[in-house]
Scaffold this motif. Sequence first.
Motif, PDB file in Angstrom:
ATOM      1  N   ALA A 263     -14.127 -27.312  86.499  1.00 37.40           N
ATOM      2  CA  ALA A 263     -13.735 -26.187  87.856  1.00 37.40           C
ATOM      3  C   ALA A 263     -14.278 -26.470  89.360  1.00 37.40           C
ATOM      4  O   ALA A 263     -15.268 -26.722  89.714  1.00 37.40           O
ATOM      5  CB  ALA A 263     -13.762 -25.056  87.252  1.00 37.40           C
ATOM      6  N   LYS A 264     -13.642 -25.496  90.217  1.00 40.85           N
ATOM      7  CA  LYS A 264     -14.788 -26.104  91.766  1.00 40.85           C
ATOM      8  C   LYS A 264     -15.195 -24.648  91.485  1.00 40.85           C
ATOM      9  O   LYS A 264     -14.741 -23.435  91.319  1.00 40.85           O
ATOM     10  CB  LYS A 264     -12.787 -26.208  92.516  1.00 40.85           C
TER      11      LYS A 264
ATOM     12  N   ASP B 292     -18.083 -25.526  96.994  1.00 43.15           N
ATOM     13  CA  ASP B 292     -18.401 -26.995  97.730  1.00 43.15           C
ATOM     14  C   ASP B 292     -18.578 -27.702  96.296  1.00 43.15           C
ATOM     15  O   ASP B 292     -18.306 -28.817  96.618  1.00 43.15           O
ATOM     16  CB  ASP B 292     -18.945 -26.952  98.834  1.00 43.15           C
TER      17      ASP B 292
ATOM     18  N   PHE C  82     -18.092 -28.918  91.597  1.00 48.98           N
ATOM     19  CA  PHE C  82     -17.477 -28.709  90.513  1.00 48.98           C
ATOM     20  C   PHE C  82     -18.261 -28.545  89.159  1.00 48.98           C
ATOM     21  O   PHE C  82     -19.936 -29.352  89.328  1.00 48.98           O
ATOM     22  CB  PHE C  82     -17.156 -30.180  90.307  1.00 48.98           C
ATOM     23  N   GLU C  83     -18.186 -27.420  88.323  1.00 52.07           N
ATOM     24  CA  GLU C  83     -18.721 -27.372  87.579  1.00 52.07           C
ATOM     25  C   GLU C  83     -18.609 -27.984  86.188  1.00 52.07           C
ATOM     26  O   GLU C  83     -16.952 -27.478  86.214  1.00 52.07           O
ATOM     27  CB  GLU C  83     -19.144 -26.095  87.006  1.00 52.07           C
TER      28      GLU C  83
ATOM     29  N   SER D 216     -18.094 -39.442  92.760  1.00 53.66           N
ATOM     30  CA  SER D 216     -19.659 -38.582  93.319  1.00 53.66           C
ATOM     31  C   SER D 216     -20.781 -38.191  93.753  1.00 53.66           C
ATOM     32  O   SER D 216     -21.361 -37.022  93.783  1.00 53.66           O
ATOM     33  CB  SER D 216     -20.378 -38.391  91.484  1.00 53.66           C
TER      34      SER D 216
ATOM     35  N   PHE E 257     -21.578 -35.270  95.858  1.00 57.81           N
ATOM     36  CA  PHE E 257     -21.749 -33.789  95.480  1.00 57.81           C
ATOM     37  C   PHE E 257     -23.057 -33.927  94.224  1.00 57.81           C
ATOM     38  O   PHE E 257     -23.227 -32.628  93.637  1.00 57.81           O
ATOM     39  CB  PHE E 257     -20.292 -34.112  94.177  1.00 57.81           C
TER      40      PHE E 257
ATOM     41  N   ALA F 275     -13.008 -35.368  88.644  1.00 59.09           N
ATOM     42  CA  ALA F 275     -12.855 -33.883  89.129  1.00 59.09           C
ATOM     43  C   ALA F 275     -12.587 -34.155  91.304  1.00 59.09           C
ATOM     44  O   ALA F 275     -11.912 -33.232  90.550  1.00 59.09           O
ATOM     45  CB  ALA F 275     -14.131 -32.926  88.102  1.00 59.09           C
ATOM     46  N   VAL F 276     -13.476 -35.003  91.359  1.00 60.49           N
ATOM     47  CA  VAL F 276     -13.356 -34.828  92.256  1.00 60.49           C
ATOM     48  C   VAL F 276     -12.213 -35.195  93.080  1.00 60.49           C
ATOM     49  O   VAL F 276     -10.775 -34.760  94.166  1.00 60.49           O
ATOM     50  CB  VAL F 276     -14.384 -35.452  93.903  1.00 60.49           C
TER      51      VAL F 276
ATOM     52  N   SER G  68      -8.718 -33.124  92.215  1.00 58.86           N
ATOM     53  CA  SER G  68      -9.311 -31.654  93.051  1.00 58.86           C
ATOM     54  C   SER G  68      -7.880 -32.018  94.071  1.00 58.86           C
ATOM     55  O   SER G  68      -6.681 -31.723  95.057  1.00 58.86           O
ATOM     56  CB  SER G  68     -10.668 -30.764  92.722  1.00 58.86           C
TER      57      SER G  68
END
Length: 306
Positions: A18-19, A22, A24-25, A103, A106, A299-300, A303
Amino acid sequence: MILVCDVGGTRTRLALAAKAGDAFELTAVEESPTTPDVVGKVARYRRGKDVRAAAFGAAGPLSPDGSIRLTNAGVFLEATELARAAGLPRAVLVNDFRAIAESIPFLPASSLVACGGEGAVAGEPVVVMGPGTGLGTAIGVQGPGGWHAIQGDAGHADLAPVDDDELEAWQRLRRVHGRVSAETVLCGPGLERLYAAIAGETLAASAIDAAAWRGEPRALRAHALFTRWLGRVAGNLALVAGARGGVYLAGGILPRWAGRFDVAAFRSGFEDKPPYDGWLRAIPSWIIAYPYPGLLGLAVLASAHA
């Protein structure tokens, strides 16, 4: 929620992401051995979950038709089938090391273990590489439209000996395995091949590690050669990419070695390229200690394409 799945030669990891501002978890991480039934595994995992986007990484080259056949496992993946299993009209499918390269912006600084060098130059390319079941590589660069990650397959480039110690082991490897690529040596099975070339006997990678930690000379030599060759290949990639942004080391092996990783041996191989030894000496390198960088990168991507 975003469904992310990293299919490696040995393990498959699924998670929800989930976002969070800035960042992601990752939650609900599930890990299991890689089998041909990845699509079924995805369908079972997403049952009852409100999934709005999905991205998949796999340890093999992405074909023009959007499929990936894993290089070191009998698994074939298609983006359309994976999307259907996730209950979505479309999904992202990329090489696993491209996902790790995604990644990089992040990753928390606390998850990076410094391995020599001076300082990264902002805006310059980076190299991402790492030994696991195979040897993965990618390049990341900051462009006008933001961060861009590029899949690579440098693990299948030729591996060259530079000194007599390396030449002796390389010749034994060639006699047994034919052409010697970087991945012939720089992965879990490659460490076993290297030890067999040195010691004349077969030992599992975990047993080689344990023997090296006990100080057994042949296992120590295998670790030293492995680490120096890893540095040579990393330095080659840094030269090709102009990677003044740094070199990031991932994969399943190096985080497991943790504080026993021989930074001096790695950097000696990395920097030993006159007249560019000084140029390479300035480039920093890190081991990525973040537990699931590939899932974070997926995830990035999901999204961005949702």
